[in-house]
Design a protein around this motif. Structure first.
Motif, mmCIF file in Angstrom:
data_model
loop_
_atom_site.group_PDB
_atom_site.id
_atom_site.type_symbol
_atom_site.label_atom_id
_atom_site.label_comp_id
_atom_site.label_asym_id
_atom_site.label_seq_id
_atom_site.Cartn_x
_atom_site.Cartn_y
_atom_site.Cartn_z
ATOM 1 N N GLN A 1 -22.037 9.958 -11.643
ATOM 2 C CA GLN A 1 -21.973 9.465 -13.018
ATOM 3 C C GLN A 1 -21.037 8.266 -13.121
ATOM 4 O OE1 GLN A 1 -24.016 10.990 -15.483
ATOM 5 N NE2 GLN A 1 -23.600 8.988 -16.330
ATOM 6 N N ILE B 1 -14.105 11.259 -17.516
ATOM 7 C CA ILE B 1 -15.065 10.163 -17.541
ATOM 8 C C ILE B 1 -15.157 9.539 -18.929
ATOM 9 C CG2 ILE B 1 -17.543 9.643 -17.400
ATOM 10 C CD1 ILE B 1 -17.692 11.383 -14.944
ATOM 11 N N GLY C 1 -19.877 14.158 -10.649
ATOM 12 C CA GLY C 1 -18.945 13.262 -11.321
ATOM 13 C C GLY C 1 -18.898 11.886 -10.694
ATOM 14 N N THR D 1 -22.297 12.501 -20.103
ATOM 15 C CA THR D 1 -21.541 13.517 -19.364
ATOM 16 C C THR D 1 -22.082 14.929 -19.571
ATOM 17 O OG1 THR D 1 -19.973 13.725 -21.210
ATOM 18 C CG2 THR D 1 -19.416 12.165 -19.469
ATOM 19 N N GLN E 1 -15.887 15.795 -17.455
ATOM 20 C CA GLN E 1 -16.394 15.137 -18.658
ATOM 21 C C GLN E 1 -15.279 14.417 -19.402
ATOM 22 O OE1 GLN E 1 -17.835 16.879 -22.866
ATOM 23 N NE2 GLN E 1 -19.217 17.375 -21.191
#
Length: 352
Positions: free
Chosen positions: A158, A190, A155, A179, A187
């Motif tokens: 990303q 984000i 995470g 994601t 997910q």
């Protein structure tokens, strides 16, 4: 003219077996500040469109027809240097795999600062300050600037990739399955972070995914692709209330709804078409439970049942019948049985 206009776009890959047209006559427009979702199965052309917009096609790929205008400027045919100057400033991409986008031997901060300096007149101090700002925007602490990719969770990596893409407030953000490799809780966080920042900087966004549930939550318009072509495009709320194309109906039936819990979801039998072959009719006709002879030989034109809603189907007047029948598993089982029968017959002929 819209902020982004894609018109009659063809993108072709040259492979050992011949020419593969991955994107075939695709057109769509995007307004300033609008979020658009492009959905479809793997191989439908979603990521190829993203790479075409970014001018990042591999050596065997090329835009062979069509136009891409961003804020009135034609992108097709621009020199490599002109395109390089546009990236990050005007158009930026959040890639699917954070590890592929990050250099494992450089710290995250070094990579981010280097990218900012390459596209601006910032010195090292100014670039570092901006890097810290975008880190905070995506929910990362400044100390993570000193981390290498392997020292961060999926995470976090990303989020770092998102920070890089948003570092110069681009006018257009392309998020390509950003994601997919993350668990659903990360997910969700984000995705909402991306949308929040997009609204703050008033960027337009193209969100590429195979998951229509994501599009239902964050995008204002939807484009459904299949076999390199657009099947349907409409405002997102309209699509989920009144889908028209049989492929769209199949996708929606395969999407779980909390309010309509069933024992088993209805899947679409078969596989996408081989784009190396010469395809004449509707790309979905072999898997469509409502296909007629016309569908196999004649390409359907776009029909507009209401403003802003377009569908490429020969029989839009039968949509109510299609919606009702597509909700039954037996309708799709007929297709499955036919495809299995054809496969067995083909194998028997080849064996003989």
């Amino acid at each position: 003219m819209s902020f982004l206009d894609v018109t009659d776009l063809d993108i072709t890959y040259t492979v050992g077996a011949g020419s593969l047209k991955a994107v075939d006559g695709v057109s769509f427009s995007l307004r300033k500040g609008e979020s658009m979702g492009i959905v479809g199965e793997s191989g439908c052309g979603k990521t190829t469109i993203a790479k075409g917009l970014m001018q990042l096609l591999p050596k065997n790929g090329a835009i062979t027809r069509g136009s891409i205008t961003l804020n009135g400027r034609e992108l097709v045919g621009l020199s490599k240097e002109a395109v390089r100057r546009l990236r990050l400033k005007e158009i930026a991409m959040i890639s699917q795999s954070a590890m592929n986008a990050l250099n494992p031997v450089y710290t995250i901060g070094d990579q981010l600062v280097e990218g900012i300096m390459a596209h601006t007149s910032f010195g090292n101090r100014g670039a570092y300050k901006r890097a810290v700002e975008v880190f905070e925007m995506v929910g990362l602490e400044e100390k993570r600037m000193r981390s290498f990719p392997h020292q961060m969770s999926g995470g976090m990596k990303q989020r770092a990739v998102i920070a890089m893409a948003l570092s110069l407030n681009p006018s257009l953000i392309i998020a390509d399955e950003p994601t997919t490799a993350l668990d659903v809780v990360v997910q969700d966080r984000i995705l909402h972070r991306i949308i929040k920042i997009q609204k703050e900087i008033n960027s337009s966004m193209i969100f590429i995914t195979h998951d229509i549930s994501v599009v239902s939550e964050i995008c204002e318009t939807i484009v459904v692709m299949y076999g390199g072509k657009v099947m349907e495009m409409s405002p997102t709320d309209t699509f989920f209330r009144r889908p028209f194309h049989p492929y769209s109906l199949g996708l929606k039936n395969a999407f779980p709804l909390i309010t309509e819990i069933t024992d088993e979801l209805i899947s679409i039998p078969g596989t996408p078409p081989n784009l190396l072959l010469e395809l004449k009719g509707c790309r979905f006709n072999e898997r469509c439970p409502f296909a007629q002879q016309k569908c196999a030989v004649e390409l359907p034109l776009f029909y507009e049942p209401e403003p802003g809603h377009k569908v490429a189907c020969h029989f839009p007047e039968r949509v109510e019948e299609f919606r009702e029948r597509s909700s039954h598993r037996d309708t799709w089982e007929v297709v499955r049985e036919r495809l299995i029968r054809e496969y067995m017959e083909k194998g028997a002929v080849e064996y003989a």
